[in-house]
Design a protein around this motif. Structure first.
Motif, PDB file in Angstrom:
ATOM      1  N   GLY A 134       0.796  -1.222   0.000  1.00  0.00           N
ATOM      2  CA  GLY A 134       0.000   0.000   0.000  1.00  0.00           C
ATOM      3  C   GLY A 134       0.823   1.264   0.000  1.00  0.00           C
ATOM      4  O   GLY A 134       0.283   2.355   0.214  1.00  0.00           O
ATOM      5  N   LEU A 135       2.133   1.172  -0.227  1.00  0.00           N
ATOM      6  CA  LEU A 135       2.989   2.354  -0.200  1.00  0.00           C
ATOM      7  C   LEU A 135       2.627   3.291  -1.346  1.00  0.00           C
ATOM      8  O   LEU A 135       2.603   2.904  -2.499  1.00  0.00           O
ATOM      9  N   VAL A 136       2.363   4.532  -1.009  1.00  0.00           N
ATOM     10  CA  VAL A 136       2.006   5.538  -2.001  1.00  0.00           C
ATOM     11  C   VAL A 136       3.249   6.336  -2.364  1.00  0.00           C
ATOM     12  O   VAL A 136       3.795   7.071  -1.535  1.00  0.00           O
ATOM     13  N   ASN A 137       3.717   6.200  -3.593  1.00  0.00           N
ATOM     14  CA  ASN A 137       4.882   6.948  -4.055  1.00  0.00           C
ATOM     15  C   ASN A 137       4.823   7.050  -5.576  1.00  0.00           C
ATOM     16  O   ASN A 137       4.835   6.043  -6.281  1.00  0.00           O
ATOM     17  N   TYR A 138       4.760   8.289  -6.067  1.00  0.00           N
ATOM     18  CA  TYR A 138       4.691   8.527  -7.500  1.00  0.00           C
ATOM     19  C   TYR A 138       5.999   9.097  -8.055  1.00  0.00           C
ATOM     20  O   TYR A 138       6.037   9.539  -9.199  1.00  0.00           O
ATOM     21  N   ASN A 139       7.050   9.092  -7.258  1.00  0.00           N
ATOM     22  CA  ASN A 139       8.341   9.627  -7.674  1.00  0.00           C
ATOM     23  C   ASN A 139       8.937   8.754  -8.776  1.00  0.00           C
ATOM     24  O   ASN A 139       9.246   7.581  -8.548  1.00  0.00           O
ATOM     25  N   PRO A 140       9.152   9.278  -9.982  1.00  0.00           N
ATOM     26  CA  PRO A 140       9.676   8.444 -11.065  1.00  0.00           C
ATOM     27  C   PRO A 140      11.124   8.020 -10.848  1.00  0.00           C
ATOM     28  O   PRO A 140      11.607   7.113 -11.548  1.00  0.00           O
ATOM     29  N   LEU A 141      11.822   8.648  -9.907  1.00  0.00           N
ATOM     30  CA  LEU A 141      13.189   8.243  -9.582  1.00  0.00           C
ATOM     31  C   LEU A 141      13.232   7.153  -8.522  1.00  0.00           C
ATOM     32  O   LEU A 141      14.289   6.617  -8.214  1.00  0.00           O
ATOM     33  N   SER A 142      12.071   6.828  -7.978  1.00  0.00           N
ATOM     34  CA  SER A 142      11.984   5.761  -6.984  1.00  0.00           C
ATOM     35  C   SER A 142      12.143   4.405  -7.661  1.00  0.00           C
ATOM     36  O   SER A 142      11.739   4.226  -8.818  1.00  0.00           O
ATOM     37  N   PRO A 143      12.712   3.417  -6.963  1.00  0.00           N
ATOM     38  CA  PRO A 143      12.821   2.079  -7.563  1.00  0.00           C
ATOM     39  C   PRO A 143      11.472   1.451  -7.887  1.00  0.00           C
ATOM     40  O   PRO A 143      11.367   0.665  -8.818  1.00  0.00           O
ATOM     41  N   LYS A 144      10.426   1.817  -7.127  1.00  0.00           N
ATOM     42  CA  LYS A 144       9.132   1.168  -7.319  1.00  0.00           C
ATOM     43  C   LYS A 144       7.976   2.164  -7.183  1.00  0.00           C
ATOM     44  O   LYS A 144       7.172   2.098  -6.262  1.00  0.00           O
TER      45      LYS A 144
END
Length: 561
Positions: free
Chosen positions: A59-69
């Protein structure tokens, strides 16, 4: 189900290089996109795709395109240019034009009138900011602008009016593909987050065609942005991303109409999917690269190019396609290029000719006889010095399609009198053999994108042989000074005519020296339905790579009549 391949590392310090697009010109694909799609046709209420995030995201919310996932990488942040890696045509996106001065200065004209999702305008300063983040935080330098892993490092990246100017310390032509694919970030938002690779982006600001509707921990709903800069081309009102599926689950979801597209493998899609509803059910396996037969060119008998040529005629490529891909993927051109989409790169010597080596065991026998590999009374051949000729073919256990191809290869070689045995080993073990060179024969992948110095060039360059720790593309350990010079010239060229010349020299190496033998094309897959949307790429209309060019595909989808 086919297992994921471990592909060679493509970034080789001091050598491997993505050359500029060698076919078409900026805007040519965009012009085609406006014909029979894009702004015409009806609206689509909803499309459903598998989740882009794997099950470990939870359920982790992360829209950062530099993030691994990140939860999505395709629909929020956008690149500067979309390049169809089937034809190498470029569609201007956030940049409208690119201009090289030599190979040390690149200028990008940034599109005017684009707005971030919070209403602020996209500027050249945002683009320069995105690349300068990589100077301060190397983990953000996905294009390698500031290091020498691909071409010379940058001296500066600056915004000058509506242009962004890259100045490099030397030949930087190889960086072009990475630069144009970079997803652009807003300076007014990301400028205050510190290291962007560590930032958890829960409220993204972006330029893409959709906005966040909802996310419940497993189902991400994206909604069409009416203020998107090319909103007239986006006909999908709602995009639902949910689920990670294996082949059988995906087939069930597709047949039930609960998925509109799937990008993985479903065995025998014609029988298992299309035949159930030929009107609405379809698939397109675009040629993404080539599966190549790879001997160790530094060890007998594969150090003899006459031997390599002879056994190339013992390859039943259609039989390999039938056993490994249900007849979907076509036999591959020996040139190393994806044909016919790259026909215009062929030198005149081969233009208009069939460059697929035919299956001809009689010719293989004749060539082997002439090269001194004599056949005994038992039907088995010996080396020219009279010693027994045996070949051990290492293949990855569990790679069902590779094993099917290997069986057909062995049948052909044995039919030509070359005593060949297939040995299935753990994938890690085969990778270890590739690193050390302790093998006779393996299957390999020749990347088929537009970075020709980085794929066919690196496959042939003596500077890109594997090390004890890393599998680089030249697994066969081929070495030829003239070929090395052609690769070096290709990697440093920004002139399309010169690029075609150098590609022609590499094609000639493939066709006359047989460093590897091309077998069948390897696919980029899409399996899709047309009851909700039409305009998908297909064999009849290969305007996009179905996996890599998702944004371009989205601008072509419309509701069926």
């Amino acid at each position: 189900m086919t297992l994921t391949r471990t592909k060679p590392t493509l970034l080789v310090t001091g050598l491997t290089a993505a050359a500029l697009a060698l076919t078409g010109c900026a805007g040519s694909a965009a012009q085609k996109a406006s014909q029979g799609g894009g702004s015409s046709g009806g609206m689509i209420e909803q499309l459903s795709f598998p989740s882009e995030a794997d099950a470990t995201v939870g359920g982790l919310v992360n829209y950062n395109p530099l993030s691994p996932k990140p939860l999505t990488t395709r629909w929020l942040y956008e690149p500067l240019t979309v390049r169809n890696n089937l034809t190498c045509e470029e569609t201007p996106w956030l940049a409208t034009k690119s201009t090289w001065e030599g190979a040390t200065k690149l200028t990008l004209d940034i599109r005017q009138g684009v707005k971030w999702s919070d209403g602020k305008p996209l500027t050249a300063a945002d683009v320069a900011f995105t690349f300068n983040l990589g100077k301060k935080y190397p983990g953000a330098d996905k294009a390698g602008v500031w290091n020498d892993s691909i071409g010379a490092p940058a001296k500066s990246v600056t915004a000058q009016g509506n242009q962004v100017v890259f100045e490099f310390t030397g030949n930087a032509a190889p960086k072009y593909d990475g630069i144009i694919r970079t997803l652009i970030l807003p300076e007014h938002y990301y400028g205050s987050v510190g290291d962007p690779t560590k930032f958890i982006d829960k409220a993204p600001v972006f330029t893409g065609p959709f906005k966040i509707g909802s996310y419940n921990g497993r189902r991400l709903v994206l909604e069409r942005r009416p203020d998107y800069w090319q909103a007239d081309k986006i006909k999908v009102k709602k995009l639902v991303l949910e689920g990670t599926y294996d082949a059988s689950q995906a087939a069930l979801k597709l047949r039930a109409g609960q998925l509109d597209a799937f990008y993985g493998e479903i065995p025998n899609p014609q029988k298992s999917f299309v035949d159930a509803d030929p009107k609405n059910n379809h698939f397109y396996y675009a040629p993404n690269g080539t599966t190549v037969l790879t001997g160790n060119d530094q060890k007998a008998p594969f150090n003899d190019e006459k031997f390599r040529e002879a056994i190339s005629y013992a390859m039943d490529k259609q039989g390999m396609s039938t056993k490994a891909t249900y007849g979907i993927m076509k036999p591959a051109s020996q040139t190393g290029l994806k044909l016919p989409s790259m026909d215009n790169l062929l030198p005149e010597t081969y233009a208009g000719k069939d460059t697929v080596i035919p299956f001809d065991v009689a010719k293989a026998n004749s060539l082997l006889d002439a090269a001194g590999y004599k056949k005994g009374a038992d039907g088995k051949r010996t080396n020219p010095d009279g010693s027994p000729l045996t070949v051990n073919f290492s293949v990855q256990a569990g790679f069902i399609d590779y094993q099917a191809i290997a069986d057909v290869v062995a049948q052909g070689m044995n039919a030509a009198g070359v005593d060949t045995k297939v040995t299935a080993s753990a994938p890690d073990s085969v990778d270890g053999q590739k690193k050390t060179g302790d093998f006779q024969l393996v299957l390999e992948y020749l990347h088929g994108g537009c970075e020709l110095a980085q794929n066919i060039g690196a496959k042939l360059s003596s500077k890109s042989m594997p090390t004890s720790t890393t599998i680089y593309p030249n697994v066969q350990r081929f070495s030829d000074p003239a070929t090395d010079e052609a690769v070096k010239s290709l990697a440093g060229s920004t002139d399309k005519a010169d690029q075609k010349k150098y590609v022609g020299e590499l094609v000639d190496t493939m066709m006359t020296k047989y460093p590897v033998t091309s077998l069948i094309y390897a696919p980029a897959r899409i399996i899709y339905r047309t009851d909700h949307a039409v305009g998908w790429p297909s064999e009849q209309n290969p305007y996009a790579n179905p996996v890599d060019d998702a944004l371009l595909v989205m601008t072509r989808l419309t509701a069926p009549n």
